[in-house]
Design an enzyme around this catalytic site. Structure first.
Site, PDB file in Angstrom:
ATOM      1  N   THR A   1      87.024 -59.598  26.798  1.00 24.03           N
ATOM      2  CA  THR A   1      88.078 -60.468  26.265  1.00 24.03           C
ATOM      3  C   THR A   1      88.266 -60.307  24.752  1.00 24.03           C
ATOM      4  OG1 THR A   1      87.587 -61.988  28.068  1.00 24.03           O
ATOM      5  CG2 THR A   1      88.828 -62.882  26.230  1.00 24.03           C
TER       6      THR A   1
ATOM      7  N   ILE B   1      77.584 -59.743  33.114  1.00 21.80           N
ATOM      8  CA  ILE B   1      78.130 -60.331  34.325  1.00 21.80           C
ATOM      9  C   ILE B   1      79.635 -60.070  34.407  1.00 21.80           C
ATOM     10  CG2 ILE B   1      76.430 -62.182  34.536  1.00 21.80           C
ATOM     11  CD1 ILE B   1      78.369 -64.107  33.129  1.00 21.80           C
ATOM     12  N   ASN B   2      80.139 -59.988  35.629  1.00 23.61           N
ATOM     13  CA  ASN B   2      81.574 -60.068  35.827  1.00 23.61           C
ATOM     14  C   ASN B   2      81.968 -61.531  35.578  1.00 23.61           C
ATOM     15  OD1 ASN B   2      84.294 -59.669  36.714  1.00 23.61           O
ATOM     16  ND2 ASN B   2      83.594 -58.051  38.093  1.00 23.61           N
TER      17      ASN B   2
ATOM     18  N   LEU C   1      93.262 -56.872  40.406  1.00 32.84           N
ATOM     19  CA  LEU C   1      93.006 -55.433  40.391  1.00 32.84           C
ATOM     20  C   LEU C   1      94.254 -54.573  40.529  1.00 32.84           C
ATOM     21  CD1 LEU C   1      89.664 -55.549  42.286  1.00 32.84           C
ATOM     22  CD2 LEU C   1      89.980 -54.594  40.017  1.00 32.84           C
TER      23      LEU C   1
ATOM     24  N   GLY D   1      81.421 -62.318  27.043  1.00 29.94           N
ATOM     25  CA  GLY D   1      81.685 -63.016  25.793  1.00 29.94           C
ATOM     26  C   GLY D   1      81.249 -62.297  24.538  1.00 29.94           C
TER      27      GLY D   1
ATOM     28  N   ASN E   1      91.355 -65.380  34.530  1.00 29.65           N
ATOM     29  CA  ASN E   1      92.309 -64.384  34.999  1.00 29.65           C
ATOM     30  C   ASN E   1      92.180 -64.204  36.486  1.00 29.65           C
ATOM     31  OD1 ASN E   1      91.420 -61.513  35.958  1.00 29.65           O
ATOM     32  ND2 ASN E   1      89.906 -62.107  34.428  1.00 29.65           N
TER      33      ASN E   1
ATOM     34  N   CYS F   1      84.396 -58.495  41.749  1.00 31.28           N
ATOM     35  CA  CYS F   1      85.689 -59.075  41.373  1.00 31.28           C
ATOM     36  C   CYS F   1      85.929 -60.331  42.210  1.00 31.28           C
ATOM     37  CB  CYS F   1      86.831 -58.102  41.577  1.00 31.28           C
ATOM     38  SG  CYS F   1      88.411 -58.877  41.133  1.00 31.28           S
TER      39      CYS F   1
END
Lengths: 309, 259
Positions: free
Chosen positions: A271, A196-197, A78, A249, A74, A135
């Site tokens: 997700t 984590i991001n 933002l 995940g 993605n 981000c």
């Protein structure tokens, strides 16, 4: 044979006690209300809402998402309504929920992080801030602060100085030494860290020879990144004393438990909520069921219980 | 809006790569309006991971029909379902067609024909049956299997094919231009972007109202991921985009830029 009594699911995430370790990750759960038809939102350990900036942001041009094997990229950029409209339009609903609301915040400069922290401090219903220094999809701010220990520390200290709320700092996996960043953020006063991001990633359309995302690169999330996330949670939790929140995940209760055993005090589902809008509730039920089955009285006792012998 | 575990009733292959999937979906069927869509969770594993959006083709009683083309792994798996299999649908989602007074012209191109059958029924149920329905595709083989299901809903069913093998030779927008003038008519359309652009321009030039159903990749279908952004014709303050899942998939043509 298991316990008949309910397992104790409460966890401490640094200045905040959650009724259970299941949270929803920023940017994947909207402003929570969208998911009310699918679960009792008050059952969640905490809700982390879409990243908020000082001013509204339109986000990146499309295409913004692309699916890959076992994950997605993605580059939303933002998109958000800005802090004032968030407080006016979104908080009245959120504060009625019987669960802590953690607001993910992002600034383009250190000063902006301070300003937004100050603005949200004292807003009824805001339980904590998650400071996004990770981000990968914005030009300024975001991961620019998350890849350098000194900059990460400066943002953390500024957010802390400007609000009375617990501050969770969301770390980027796009670094060589996660322990160094985690330590720097802890020393600067963070109450907890989350990681984590997304991982910086890319996909190419072979026929047009163009990137599949208009932003060229984007952040990879989903089951594909879980082993990396577990590894980084393990490394970070050994480097710091503050609670570590695992993200990356998490789709099932087993995934959540894996993170907790590796060192996470709680987890965030991201997700997974796209595939199953009730995923967070199912993960919560699964953790409870597994603890009963194993005869484990408290989830807190499981945190960092990894056996290395 | 609900997540409903639906039972596969049957699959019908219509052409080399197009299918009808019949599902028992009482919850969604009771709520859906023409132009709305569902997100189907194909397969049980992590690949494909995300649900796939499909316009609802038809809904009656407990039965819901999807009309889809096999374009990749997810739709291949959809085409290999068997009667009795389960399929989770999230829906109904988005804003559908607004049934408006005036002669109704329905124009579908390729798999964009999907949302028009339920619309044709709703218009007929509202005593304003479609004045014309144009179904456009690449070949005769692609469009003729749809004739029987559309026939009951209009007196004027028109076909157009790229290769001229059936009906008018040419694109859907050329078929629209060939219609006799219908003052005050409303065009409801779905199809490939170049076709929608041509029809939007035609309607603007002829002062006809036009509603378009557009597609987009999306992860959630309900406004959480913000992945389905599309530039808006008149950006609101602080946001240059609309979101196909919440603001659409059906838009007034003038709400989107076409040039």
């Amino acid at each position: 044979m298991g316990l008949t009594a309910s397992p104790d699911l409460t966890v401490d995430i640094g200045g905040l006690t959650l009724k259970n370790p299941v949270m929803t990750a920023s940017g994947t759960f909207g402003y929570a209300r969208e998911f009310a038809p699918f679960m009792d939102l008050s059952r969640l350990g905490a809700i982390i809402v879409k990243g908020i900036s000082l001013k509204p942001r339109p986000g990146n041009p499309p295409p913004r998402i692309v699916e890959i094997a076992c994950g997605m990229l993605n580059a939303i950029g933002l998109e958000n309504v800005g802090v004032e409209r968030f407080i006016a339009d979104k908080m009245p609903y959120l504060r009625r929920l019987d669960t802590p609301v953690i607001v993910n915040v992002l600034g383009e400069t250190v000063e902006e992080y301070g300003e937004i922290a100050r603005r949200l401090s004292g807003v009824p219903g805001v339980a904590a801030l998650e400071v996004n220094i990770s981000c990968p999809n914005v030009q300024k701010g975001g991961v620019a602060f998350g890849s350098d220990p000194a900059a990460a520390a400066k943002v953390t200290a500024t957010a802390k100085k400007n609000c009375a709320l617990p501050v969770m700092v969301k770390l980027s996996p796009n670094v060589t030494d996660i322990a160094a960043i985690a330590k720097a953020v802890e020393d600067a006063g963070a109450d907890s860290i989350s990681l984590i991001n997304t991982l910086l990633a890319m996909a190419v359309d072979i026929n047009s020879r163009r990137p599949k995302l208009a932003n060229v690169m984007g952040g990879l999330s989903g089951p594909a990144i879980k082993p990396i996330a577990v590894r980084m949670v393990y490394q970070a939790s050994r480097a710091v004393k503050i609670p570590v929140i695992g993200i990356g995940g998490v789709t099932t209760a087993d995934d959540a438990l894996e993170f907790i055993i590796a060192g996470a005090s709680a987890v965030q589902l991201g997700t997974a909520s796209f595939r199953d809008a009730a995923a967070a509730a199912k993960v919560l039920d699964g953790i409870d069921g597994w603890l009963r089955q194993q005869g484990i009285a408290s989830v807190a006792g499981l945190i960092g219980s990894l056996r290395l012998d | 809006m609900l997540q409903e575990t639906c039972r596969v009733i049957r699959l019908e292959r219509l052409s080399a790569d197009t299918w009808h999937l019949f599902l028992a979906a009482p919850g969604i069927t009771a709520r859906v309006h023409a132009g709305q869509f569902v997100m189907a969770a194909v397969g049980a594993g992590y690949d494909p991971l995300l649900r796939r959006p499909f316009s609802v083709h038809f809904a009656e009683g407990d039965d819901l029909i999807l009309y889809f083309r096999v374009v990749g792994k997810g739709t291949e798996m959809l085409a290999s379902l068997h009667p009795g299999d389960r399929l989770s649908l999230l829906g109904p989602l988005g804003k559908g067609f607004k049934l408006t007074e005036g002669l109704a012209i329905l124009v579908g191109g390729g798999i964009g024909i999907a949302p028009l059958l339920l619309l044709a029924k709703e218009l007929a149920d509202g005593n304003n049956p479609a004045a014309a329905i144009i179904l456009a595709g690449r070949t005769k083989a692609e469009v003729t299997p749809l004739a029987a299901s559309f026939q009951p809903w209009t007196k004027n069913l028109i076909f157009a094919t790229d290769d001229g093998s059936f009906g008018i030779r040419g694109r859907a927008d050329e078929a629209v231009a060939s219609l006799p003038p219908m003052p005050g008519a409303v065009v409801y359309t779905c199809g490939p972007q170049p076709m929608l652009r041509a029809i939007a321009h035609f309607c603007r030039d002829h002062k006809m109202k036009c509603q378009v159903s557009v597609e987009s990749a999306m992860a959630c279908g309900m406004g959480a991921c913000l992945g389905c952004a599309r530039p808006a014709a008149r950006p609101a303050e602080g946001g240059g985009y609309v979101h196909v899942c919440l603001d659409g998939p059906v838009f007034d043509a003038e709400a989107l830029p076409w040039d």
